[in-house]
Design an enzyme around this catalytic site. Structure first.
Site, short mmCIF file in Angstrom:
data_model
loop_
_atom_site.label_atom_id
_atom_site.label_comp_id
_atom_site.label_asym_id
_atom_site.label_seq_id
_atom_site.Cartn_x
_atom_site.Cartn_y
_atom_site.Cartn_z
N GLY A 154 0.80 -1.21 0.00
CA GLY A 154 0.00 0.00 0.00
C GLY A 154 0.83 1.25 0.00
N ASP A 155 0.16 2.39 0.23
CA ASP A 155 0.80 3.70 0.25
C ASP A 155 0.65 4.30 1.64
OD1 ASP A 155 2.03 6.01 -0.54
OD2 ASP A 155 0.72 6.38 -2.26
N PHE A 156 1.06 5.56 1.79
CA PHE A 156 1.00 6.18 3.11
C PHE A 156 -0.43 6.28 3.63
CE2 PHE A 156 4.97 8.10 1.34
CZ PHE A 156 5.85 7.52 2.25
N HIS A 200 12.58 12.78 4.69
CA HIS A 200 13.51 13.63 3.95
C HIS A 200 13.32 13.53 2.43
CE1 HIS A 200 17.08 10.60 3.26
NE2 HIS A 200 15.92 10.06 2.97
#
Length: 607
Positions: A478-480, A497
C-alpha cells in the site's frame, strides 16, 4: 659518521664527510645536502634527547603546568627525515653501519608522498615513497626510532631535481611525539595547546597501512629545538579530529584546497568503477595480486587498471604491496558478500544519482530536481518502471543499515518488548525491512507489520523467511494512506527527507490517525546542525534537493511538522553514520516513557 671509513657512504654521491660528535641537546642535524651525514645526525639526536627538555625547547612559551600536561600525555618517539638513496640496499647498508636493524620491508607513505607530489607538481603515483622505522634506544633505554622516508633516486633519474630541493630545504625533517592512550578529547586538548603556543597546522593524514593518524605542525617561530616541523602521532583512526586540523591547514592554502575539492567527482567515479568491475571480489586482505592477473580476472586493460589501482591506493581502498595490490578493510566494504556491503551505494552514487548531479545548476535555478530534468520523471516513478534499478536502490538503502545498530536498545523498543502482551511495530515505507528484521531478531516478544509498495513487499517476504522471522511479521502492500491502525510503535526510517513539508505533514497525519493514544512514533533521519558545523546531513540536503526533491531538516523543523499533525517531539538522540532517532507521541499523550538518554534497559511502559 659514527663508523669511520675511507670509502664513500652508499647514500652519498659526494666526497666522504668528516666525522662529527653528537649534536648538543638544543640543535638539530647540521645543514648539509649529504644524506649520510643527515641520517647519522638524526640517529644521534634521537639517542640523546629527553622528552621534557625537548618539549620545553620546542614550545618556549609553555608554563610548568602545561609542560607537565604534555609530558603526561605524549612522549618523544622519533626524529624523521627524507633520504634519496640510489636504491634500498644502499640505505640498508648505511643503517647497518649504525648498528640499526634494516631488515624490515618499508611501508608505503601516504602523507609524505602526497606532500611531495603537491610541492613538485608531480603525479603521486610516480613517487614510490616508503617508510622505515629502525629502533633506537633513548638515554634511559626507552624505545624510540628514526623515521626514514625513502625515495630511491637512481643515477640519471628525473627525480634528482626533487632530491636536491628536498635535501636543501629538509621539508620533511620533523620531531614526533606519540600520544599515549589517545581519544578525541585528549587530541583536541593537545592540538589547542600547541596552536595556542604558536604551532601552525601543516597537514597530516590517516595511514591505513599501519592504522595511525598523523598531525603535522610548523614549529613556533621562537622554537629552539632546531627542527621546523612537529608531528603528533596517535594510533588508530582519528579522522574526525584530523578533519578540523586539516581544515585549519587548508584555510592557509586556498588554491590547493579548491583544486582538491574540484576533483571530488573523480573519487566518486573511481569507487563506482571499482564496484562495477568487481575488483574487490577478485582481491583479498592478506595477499597481493599482480595487476596483470587482476586484469585477466576482471577483463580490464592492464595499464589503465594500474592507474585506477594507484588512485584507489591513495584513497586507502587497496594497498600497494611487493607482490601487487591487496584489499584493505575499507575496500572490503565494496565486496558484495561483505557484512554491511556498501557496493550498492557506490553503484547508485556513481550511476543515476551522479548523472543527475550534473544538472544541479538547473535544479537550483528551476526548483525541479536534476533527476527529473535528466529522466523526465521523479525517481520513485522511474524506479517502478526499471526493476533492476529499483532493486539496487533498495539495496543501497540497506547498505547504510549500521545506523540501526543501537535501535533495538532504544527505550521505546525495550519497553514494548517487556510489555505483558506482545506489542506490534509498524514499519511505514520500510523498504525490504532491514530495520524491522533487526528489531524482531533482537526483541523476541515483538510482532511486525511492513507497509511498502507491492514489488518491494514481495522482495521483503523472502528476506524475512530466510531469517526465520516471517511468522512474526505481516506484509501489507500500500501507500502512506494505508498506514494500519492498532500498532504500538510506528517507524518512519529515512522517509520524510524524501518530501517537502506539505507531503510530510500529510504522511505524519496518516501515522497520527492510525496511532492509538498510547502509541509511539520513531523517526530516523539526519538532522541539520543548528550551528553550521560540518555534517553529513548538510551533504545529504544537497543530494535530496537534486535527486529526490526532498530535504534534510533541523530538529525544531521536525517538531513543527509533528505539531501540525497532532504529534509532539519528545526528544532526539544520535545514531551512527550521522543519523538521529526522533521520538514522538500524540500531542495529548502522557510523557511516561523513559528517556533515550536513560539506561537502555529501562522498561517504564504502562500496559
Amino acid at each position: 659518521m659514527t663508523t669511520q671509513t675511507t670509502s664513500p657512504s652508499p647514500l652519498s654521491t659526494h666526497t666522504p664527510q668528516p666525522s662529527h660528535t653528537a649534536p648538543p641537546l638544543h640543535t638539530a642535524p647540521p645543514t648539509t645536502r649529504d644524506d649520510a651525514a643527515r641520517l647519522s645526525a638524526a640517529i644521534d639526536f634521537v639517542r640523546h634527547q629527553e622528552t621534557t627538555t625537548l618539549l620545553a625547547l620546542l614550545l618556549p612559551g609553555l608554563d610548568g603546568l602545561e609542560l607537565r600536561a604534555l609530558v603526561d600525555r605524549c612522549r618523544f618517539a622519533h626524529a624523521g627525515l627524507l633520504v634519496f638513496p640510489p636504491d634500498l640496499p644502499a640505505l640498508r647498508t648505511e643503517l647497518a653501519a649504525h648498528g640499526l636493524d634494516a631488515d624490515a620491508a618499508p611501508q608505503p607513505s601516504v602523507v609524505v608522498r602526497e606532500r611531495l607530489a603537491s610541492r613538485h607538481r608531480r603525479d603521486a603515483a610516480d613517487l614510490d615513497v616508503g617508510i622505515l622505522r629502525p629502533a633506537v634506544s633513548g638515554p634511559e633505554g626507552e624505545q624510540r626510532a628514526v623515521e626514514v622516508f625513502v625515495l630511491a633516486v637512481p643515477p640519471c633519474s628525473d627525480l634528482a631535481e626533487i632530491a636536491a630541493h628536498e635535501r636543501d630545504r629538509d621539508h620533511e625533517a620533523h620531531l614526533a611525539f606519540e600520544v599515549e592512550r589517545p581519544d578525541p578529547l585528549v587530541l583536541r586538548g593537545l592540538w589547542s595547546m600547541l596552536v595556542r603556543h604558536g604551532a601552525v597546522a601543516d597537514g597530516g593524514g590517516y595511514n591505513p597501512h599501519e592504522d595511525g593518524t598523523v598531525f603535522y605542525f610548523t614549529a613556533p617561530a621562537d622554537s629552539k629545538a632546531g627542527y621546523r616541523r612537529l608531528e603528533l602521532y596517535a594510533r588508530g583512526d582519528h579522522r574526525q579530529v584530523l578533519a578540523a586540523h586539516l581544515e585549519d591547514h587548508q584555510a592557509r592554502q586556498p588554491a590547493e584546497t579548491l583544486l582538491r575539492l574540484l576533483t571530488g567527482a573523480w573519487t566518486t567515479q573511481a569507487l563506482a568503477a571499482c564496484a562495477q568491475l568487481r575488483l574487490c571480489e577478485s582481491m583479498d586482505t592478506d595477499t597481493g595480486i599482480e595487476v596483470a592477473a587482476l586484469a585477466r580476472e576482471v577483463d580490464a586493460h592492464p595499464g589503465n587498471l594500474a592507474t585506477l589501482l594507484r588512485y584507489l591506493a591513495m584513497l586507502g581502498v587497496v594497498a600497494a604491496e611487493s607482490d601487487g595490490f591487496r584489499l584493505t578493510a575499507l575496500g572490503r566494504l565494496l565486496r558484495t558478500d561483505a557484512p554491511g556491503s556498501m557496493r550498492p551505494l557506490a553503484l547508485m552514487y556513481g550511476g543515476p544519482f551522479y548523472q543527475s548531479f550534473a544538472l544541479l545548476t538547473e535544479a537550483v535555478r528551476t526548483g525541479l530536481t536534476g533527476f527529473e530534468h535528466l529522466f523526465g520523471e521523479n525517481h520513485f516513478d522511474y524506479f517502478v518502471r526499471h526493476p533492476e534499478l529499483a532493486a539496487r536502490f533498495d539495496q543501497s538503502m540497506a547498505a547504510s543499515a549500521r545506523m540501526f545498530d543501537p535501535l533495538p536498545m532504544h527505550p521505546v523498543i525495550a519497553a514494548a518488548d517487556a510489555a505483558p502482551k506482545p506489542r506490534t511495530v509498524v514499519d511505514v515505507a520500510g523498504g525490504t525491512g532491514e530495520l524491522l528484521r533487526r528489531l524482531l531478531a533482537a526483541r523476541p516478544n515483538l510482532r511486525g507489520v511492513l507497509l511498502e509498495r507491492p514489488h518491494v513487499v514481495e522482495s521483503a517476504r523472502g528476506s524475512f523467511a530466510a531469517s526465520g522471522l516471517d511468522e512474526r511479521c505481516t506484509f501489507q502492500a500500500g501507500d502512506f494512506a494505508d498506514v494500519p491502525a492498532g500498532g504500538d510503535v510506528y517507524v518512519l526510517s529515512r522517509v520524510l527527507h524524501d518530501w517537502e513539508d506539505e507531503r510530510c505533514e500529510e504522511i505524519l497525519r496518516h501515522c497520527s490517525g492510525a496511532m492509538h493514544a498510547d502509541a509511539d512514533l520513531l523517526i530516523i533521519e539526519r538532522l541539520l546542525p543548528t550551528d553550521g558545523s560540518p555534517s553529513l546531513a548538510t551533504a545529504w540536503d544537497l543530494h535530496m534537493m537534486c535527486n529526490v526533491g526532498g530535504r534534510e531538516r533541523r530538529a525544531d523543523h521536525y517538531a513543527r511538522l509533528l505539531a501540525a499533525a497532532g504529534l509532539r517531539l519528545v526528544e532526539d538522540s544520535p545514531l551512527p553514520l550521522g543519523a538521529s532517532v526522533l521520538h514522538a507521541r500524540k500531542a495529548d499523550a502522557p510523557a511516561h516513557l523513559p528517556s533515550a538518554r536513560d539506561e537502555a534497559t529501562s522498561t517504564g511502559h504502562n500496559a
